[in-house]
Design an enzyme around this catalytic site. Sequence first.
Site, PDB file in Angstrom:
ATOM      1  N   VAL A 125       0.820  -1.229   0.000  1.00 24.58           N
ATOM      2  CA  VAL A 125       0.000   0.000   0.000  1.00 24.58           C
ATOM      3  C   VAL A 125       0.845   1.267   0.000  1.00 24.58           C
ATOM      4  CG1 VAL A 125      -2.041  -1.065   1.053  1.00 24.58           C
ATOM      5  CG2 VAL A 125      -0.287  -0.034   2.542  1.00 24.58           C
TER       6      VAL A 125
ATOM      7  N   ASN B   8      -7.267  -1.194   5.171  1.00 24.13           N
ATOM      8  CA  ASN B   8      -7.110  -1.917   6.432  1.00 24.13           C
ATOM      9  C   ASN B   8      -5.661  -2.335   6.713  1.00 24.13           C
ATOM     10  OD1 ASN B   8      -8.126  -3.981   8.592  1.00 24.13           O
ATOM     11  ND2 ASN B   8      -6.966  -5.200   7.107  1.00 24.13           N
TER      12      ASN B   8
ATOM     13  N   TYR C 183       2.736   4.339  16.339  1.00 22.78           N
ATOM     14  CA  TYR C 183       1.453   3.749  15.947  1.00 22.78           C
ATOM     15  C   TYR C 183       0.317   4.727  16.230  1.00 22.78           C
ATOM     16  CZ  TYR C 183      -2.164   0.098  15.570  1.00 22.78           C
ATOM     17  OH  TYR C 183      -3.255  -0.658  15.215  1.00 22.78           O
TER      18      TYR C 183
ATOM     19  N   SER D 176       0.211   7.512  13.816  1.00 23.93           N
ATOM     20  CA  SER D 176      -0.344   7.125  12.512  1.00 23.93           C
ATOM     21  C   SER D 176      -1.863   6.965  12.580  1.00 23.93           C
ATOM     22  CB  SER D 176       0.305   5.818  12.025  1.00 23.93           C
ATOM     23  OG  SER D 176      -0.126   4.695  12.769  1.00 23.93           O
TER      24      SER D 176
END
Length: 252
Positions: free
Chosen positions: A63, A88, A154, A157
């Site tokens: 991605v 996802n 994390y 993001s």
Amino acid sequence: MRLEDKTVVITGGGSGIGRETARRCAESGATVVVADIDLSAAEETVAELRDGGATTDAYELDVRDPDGVRSVVDATAEEYGLDVMVNNAGIAHDYADMEEVPLDVRDRVVDINVNGVWNGCRAAIPHLKAQESGAIVNTASLAGLIGSPGSSAYSLSKGAVVNFTRTIAAELGPHGVRANAVCPGIVETPLVTGDREESEWEQLRDRMAENYPLGRLGRPEDVANAIRFLGSEEAAWITGHTLTVDGGFSCA
Ligand code: NAD
């Protein structure tokens, strides 16, 4: 939930939440395109769906690569049409205090979790706008809504995914297109269980479950059902929403 005559693209559909979302969407009658950096994992998902009678394709896709994402989405739209884009694919990183997180780790997490979602939306939006219908569902995280010590990159993001989703929802609404995010708490998938021995994982899981009012961690289907709902026509007047799927963790 009905998704007959709909086509759903799911990134990270080779494992965990993405694979379960693929199963649920296929069960509801959708054509499902599974894209994953791990082609054999995507193919496993697709083989299972095909055995169940679904129309489905697997693609190898990173991605982070905008051209790659666009070519998967364009090929899908040409072959089947495109109704739901589920961004996802995502990764986590080892727990560490913020100042200990190496920059290359931060960059990798942001590149996959943020730019990957951007690339998926960028590729899907022209198709959805042109037909004046459809939905985007982005997998964010509870870590994008509340503090998550040890997971700074994390949470950086996933916080970005939450607010980015609101922004595109506002842009897309006038075109008849919806965009929503799901924010799961801890869900039992390879992203969380990692390489741990089963007994070690079970002990950790039971300890963590004590913080969840519903008394257990999430299962992939808990989140997959939410994604399927947000992608479906049953959610026709829901956009820009952040759906927390966390067994009550954030309200305790
Ligand atoms: P998982 O590791 O089981 O599945 C992730 C999938 O994404 C894998 O198949 C992997 O190959 C794929 N992937 C990784 N990098 C990729 C890339 N660059 N391009 C394409 N595919 C790539 O993890 P999961 O728990 O199912 O995670 C799915 C999503 O849910 C992620 O965005 C994750 O951040 C989010 N999430 C998970 C949890 C949890 O507790 N499991 C909680 C909140 C949010």
